[in-house]
Design an enzyme around this catalytic site. Sequence first.
Site, PDB file in Angstrom:
ATOM      1  N   GLU A  26       0.849  -1.193   0.000  1.00 20.02           N
ATOM      2  CA  GLU A  26       0.000   0.000   0.000  1.00 20.02           C
ATOM      3  C   GLU A  26       0.883   1.240   0.000  1.00 20.02           C
ATOM      4  O   GLU A  26       0.630   2.181  -0.734  1.00 20.02           O
ATOM      5  CB  GLU A  26      -0.938  -0.006   1.221  1.00 20.02           C
ATOM      6  CG  GLU A  26      -1.830   1.236   1.259  1.00 20.02           C
ATOM      7  CD  GLU A  26      -2.884   1.226   2.349  1.00 20.02           C
ATOM      8  OE1 GLU A  26      -3.205   0.140   2.859  1.00 20.02           O
ATOM      9  OE2 GLU A  26      -3.383   2.310   2.690  1.00 20.02           O
ATOM     10  N   ARG A  66      -7.143   2.657  13.415  1.00 19.20           N
ATOM     11  CA  ARG A  66      -8.020   1.492  13.278  1.00 19.20           C
ATOM     12  C   ARG A  66      -7.916   0.574  14.502  1.00 19.20           C
ATOM     13  O   ARG A  66      -8.874  -0.097  14.870  1.00 19.20           O
ATOM     14  CB  ARG A  66      -7.748   0.723  11.984  1.00 19.20           C
ATOM     15  CG  ARG A  66      -8.878  -0.222  11.618  1.00 19.20           C
ATOM     16  CD  ARG A  66      -8.662  -0.908  10.282  1.00 19.20           C
ATOM     17  NE  ARG A  66      -9.204  -0.213   9.135  1.00 19.20           N
ATOM     18  CZ  ARG A  66     -10.480  -0.262   8.735  1.00 19.20           C
ATOM     19  NH1 ARG A  66     -11.369  -0.978   9.413  1.00 19.20           N
ATOM     20  NH2 ARG A  66     -10.876   0.388   7.670  1.00 19.20           N
ATOM     21  N   GLU A 126     -10.293  -8.382   4.397  1.00 16.42           N
ATOM     22  CA  GLU A 126      -9.561  -8.421   5.661  1.00 16.42           C
ATOM     23  C   GLU A 126     -10.266  -9.134   6.820  1.00 16.42           C
ATOM     24  O   GLU A 126      -9.609  -9.807   7.611  1.00 16.42           O
ATOM     25  CB  GLU A 126      -9.238  -6.989   6.120  1.00 16.42           C
ATOM     26  CG  GLU A 126      -8.264  -6.266   5.230  1.00 16.42           C
ATOM     27  CD  GLU A 126      -8.252  -4.781   5.535  1.00 16.42           C
ATOM     28  OE1 GLU A 126      -9.234  -4.102   5.188  1.00 16.42           O
ATOM     29  OE2 GLU A 126      -7.275  -4.314   6.128  1.00 16.42           O
TER      30      GLU A 126
HETATM   31  N1  MTE Z   1      -5.969 -11.701  -1.147  1.00 19.53           N
HETATM   32  C1  MTE Z   1      -4.920 -12.054  -1.916  1.00 19.53           C
HETATM   33  N2  MTE Z   1      -4.981 -13.203  -2.586  1.00 19.53           N
HETATM   34  N3  MTE Z   1      -3.810 -11.279  -2.008  1.00 19.53           N
HETATM   35  C2  MTE Z   1      -3.696 -10.092  -1.305  1.00 19.53           C
HETATM   36  O1  MTE Z   1      -2.686  -9.409  -1.401  1.00 19.53           O
HETATM   37  N4  MTE Z   1      -4.781  -8.538   0.280  1.00 19.53           N
HETATM   38  C3  MTE Z   1      -5.758  -8.411   1.349  1.00 19.53           C
HETATM   39  C4  MTE Z   1      -7.135  -8.910   0.878  1.00 19.53           C
HETATM   40  N5  MTE Z   1      -7.019 -10.199   0.289  1.00 19.53           N
HETATM   41  C5  MTE Z   1      -4.799  -9.707  -0.476  1.00 19.53           C
HETATM   42  C6  MTE Z   1      -5.936 -10.552  -0.448  1.00 19.53           C
HETATM   43  C7  MTE Z   1      -5.906  -7.049   1.824  1.00 19.53           C
HETATM   44  S1  MTE Z   1      -4.813  -6.470   2.969  1.00 19.53           S
HETATM   45  C8  MTE Z   1      -6.922  -6.245   1.409  1.00 19.53           C
HETATM   46  S2  MTE Z   1      -7.129  -4.697   2.032  1.00 19.53           S
HETATM   47  C9  MTE Z   1      -7.889  -6.686   0.388  1.00 19.53           C
HETATM   48  O2  MTE Z   1      -7.621  -7.992  -0.087  1.00 19.53           O
HETATM   49  C10 MTE Z   1      -7.834  -5.692  -0.768  1.00 19.53           C
HETATM   50  O3  MTE Z   1      -8.654  -6.051  -1.812  1.00 19.53           O
HETATM   51  P1  MTE Z   1     -10.226  -5.711  -1.844  1.00 19.53           P
HETATM   52  O4  MTE Z   1     -10.384  -4.332  -1.306  1.00 19.53           O
HETATM   53  O5  MTE Z   1     -10.560  -5.845  -3.265  1.00 19.53           O
HETATM   54  O6  MTE Z   1     -10.870  -6.714  -0.965  1.00 19.53           O
HETATM   55  N1  HPA Z   2      -7.358   0.665   5.784  1.00 20.68           N
HETATM   56  C1  HPA Z   2      -6.394   0.353   4.912  1.00 20.68           C
HETATM   57  N2  HPA Z   2      -5.589   1.215   4.396  1.00 20.68           N
HETATM   58  C2  HPA Z   2      -5.727   2.484   4.756  1.00 20.68           C
HETATM   59  C3  HPA Z   2      -6.703   2.878   5.645  1.00 20.68           C
HETATM   60  C4  HPA Z   2      -7.574   1.923   6.182  1.00 20.68           C
HETATM   61  O1  HPA Z   2      -8.461   2.201   6.990  1.00 20.68           O
HETATM   62  N3  HPA Z   2      -6.588   4.202   5.814  1.00 20.68           N
HETATM   63  C5  HPA Z   2      -5.549   4.565   5.038  1.00 20.68           C
HETATM   64  N4  HPA Z   2      -5.033   3.546   4.394  1.00 20.68           N
HETATM   65 MO1  MOS Z   3      -5.146  -3.998   3.231  1.00 16.82          MO
HETATM   66  S1  MOS Z   3      -3.999  -3.954   4.918  1.00 16.82           S
HETATM   67  O1  MOS Z   3      -6.040  -2.549   3.716  1.00 16.82           O
HETATM   68  O2  MOS Z   3      -4.027  -3.453   2.067  1.00 16.82           O
END
Ligand code: MTE
Ligand code: HPA
Ligand code: MOS
Length: 749
Positions: free
Chosen positions: A226, A304, A704
């Site tokens: 990120e 958070r 998550e």
């Molecule tokens: N799943 C896979 N396969 N690979 C990833 O890197 N990242 C996780 C989750 N699932 C991840 C994953 C994290 S930290 C987040 S925030 C969400 O996927 C982000 O994707 P989304 O917002 O589309 O759910």
């Molecule tokens: N979640 C994940 N990434 C972020 C957030 C959050 O709440 N705020 C800023 N970056």
């Molecule tokens: Mo997920 S830790 O919000 O990339």
Amino acid sequence: MINIDAHNHVKGKSIYLDDIQEVQGTLYALPFDATVAHAKIKSIDLNAALKSHGIVSILTAKDVTGLNQIGGIIPDEPLFAEDEVHFRGQVIALIVGTSEHHCRMASKLIKVEFEELPVIVDPREAQAKGKLIMPPRQFKLGDTESAWAKCEHIFEGRSDVNGQEHLYIETQGAYARPKEDGSIVISSSTQGPTAVQRMVAQVLGIPMHKVEIDTVRLGGGFGGKEDQATPWAVMVALACQMLHKPVKMSMHRMDDMRMTGKRHPYSADFKIGLDKDLKIIAYEVTHYQNAGAAADLSPAVMERTLFHSTNAYFVPNVIAKAYSCKTNLPPNTAFRGFGGPQGKFVIEAAIVKAAESLGVSPAMIQKANLVKDGDELSYGQILQQVEASNTWETCMKSYDYESQKNRVEAFNKTNARFKKGLAIQPICFGISFTNTMMNHARALVHIYHDGSVVVSTGGVEMGQGLNTKMLQIVVETLGIKADKVRLESTNTLRVANTSPTAASAGADLNGKALLMACNALLERLKAVAQKEYTDQIIEIKDEMVYANETKTEMSWKDLILKAFTQRVALSENAHYATPTIHYDKTKEKGHPFAYHVYGTSIHEVTVDCLKGTYEFDSINIVHDFGKSMNKDIDNGQIEGGLVQGIGWMTLEEIIYNDQGRLVSNALSTYKVPDIYSVPKQINIQHLETEGHELAIKKSKAVGEPPLMYGIGAYFAIRSAVKAFNPNADLAVNAPYTPEKVLMDLYRKS
Ligand code: MTE
Ligand code: HPA
Ligand code: MOS
């Protein structure tokens, strides 16, 4: 719809950063990092290294043409160290050469003279010495001061929880190519293309419009890309700007593990008060977040932690306080759950401490305090559409918890060497970036006049199945087949000002924007068809135009060509911003989350009390998906998140020594769950609920939340240890590695 990447992934056809066809003349870059955790840099001698075979240039802070600064929230992080280093692994120089091997050889010839300074690795020590990333924050509800008097039982304790290595399969990397007039295109393995673009522009001293970031997909990010994909992209961009050559970096695993930040370790003090009916009356918690040497995302992560400090429980009187402590470790960063898991772990620790002291099961306290509709959380959000008790009750009933409990108790009565443990883990996780201004997204759709469609959103595919969900939206809305649609890479020229794909909100935010774009196009196309079928209700299904529910002669292709010849716009760009959310940091009150995700898991473990090893027999989950858009993908997210959470709580142990050196610096010394250590059975039941209007197609965010089921694994092991050694006074610190389990099994109270 099956995951659209499945076949190409299995065949090895999918393109990752390192698979991009290299342009002739490409140079390779290797960061050179500090070997001490805190020191003044007295001198840097690059002479020998510069003369080394195949070396083109070595960049340091002096070569930065704009600002030597990459701090996103707080500008406290230089790209290259200047006068001081603040952690081992901090980059001092970038070696650029004709091969990576040549760079590695040269790196051995760089001489840096350090004057070492005291190293702090412990967050409490940092806090005591006033080393903070920012002022502490505190959330407050009710009045704990007067509430303690009403409590029948009060317990205090301390709980520490360790960090976690992201271990994305694809390591960090970036590839920059020069374009005309000083503009640059950079392929970056990042969750946040705009964050990379912004920092490249800042460090190179050029406007953002000269920087194009392109991201096809990531081999995993998990939060680790990120913010921390940025430095590598900025470095290759800087080298590209300076040398007018394509420059690429693809990190080795050990370099990546040493140089990048991880999930934040936390230490916390808690105090919990209950009445005679086991209702939690008051809870106070102070978190010491180990931020590392710079802010990175720590302020947001800490926020958070506070938001989730009472997990799925209603507590009328709360004080939750947190310090972001500056230590001499690599800056810690986002990791699935983003501080939420650490906040939840502590209240679970407090509940277990209370339960053990009172001689009741933790489940009794958990159940008695689950949140319900209308409850106010410590930050002022009033909960609606709460599914906490629903997931709990359904879980108990569907998996027949009563018999499981009886079976486990009977097992423990008749077994000396093996003990079983049970734990229940409810979760409640807020969906939206905690920073309200980040909750928006855009999508761009082009229909070409042959009827094929190309889609761009601000979302990044990282294995979570985002692109498949995006494709589903297009296909369902436009009534066309999947092979008509192509999902393009995430590119800052097509979609600007993106938020990172994070906070589990990727599908909601980008999906809502995409839905708006598709609906706008659909309306326009229907108007074209309407001219032919006046006063009839027009629909498009299976690539055919329907009028009053009857199939017409007009196909999707005919319709598109008609629209094109009538000069109707076949492109659409849409913008979505989450409504209803707001937050006032001066009051620490508001409504920061669009909605919450709920679930309950039951964990059964068997501990070998001779060896301290353990196996998870089963994990039974009832999860609130709302109306899942794609059950296979969502189940995959549950399984992946769960196992990652179990790893964090059990096997994975990050060890820095007191000089800030990462001891667990490779896969030989850092153990992640493998096929042998995953639960023998994972059952996932979908709680059928209405879903939420703010979730894409009422399909709730799933990225998550399931990681936090992993916390139950910790407490299941603990309950088995307690069955073996009932009188020991056990700490509540994670991870619970087999070594630690063994120590606890034989701990004298
Ligand atoms: N799943 C896979 N396969 N690979 C990833 O890197 N990242 C996780 C989750 N699932 C991840 C994953 C994290 S930290 C987040 S925030 C969400 O996927 C982000 O994707 P989304 O917002 O589309 O759910
Ligand atoms: N979640 C994940 N990434 C972020 C957030 C959050 O709440 N705020 C800023 N970056
Ligand atoms: Mo997920 S830790 O919000 O990339």
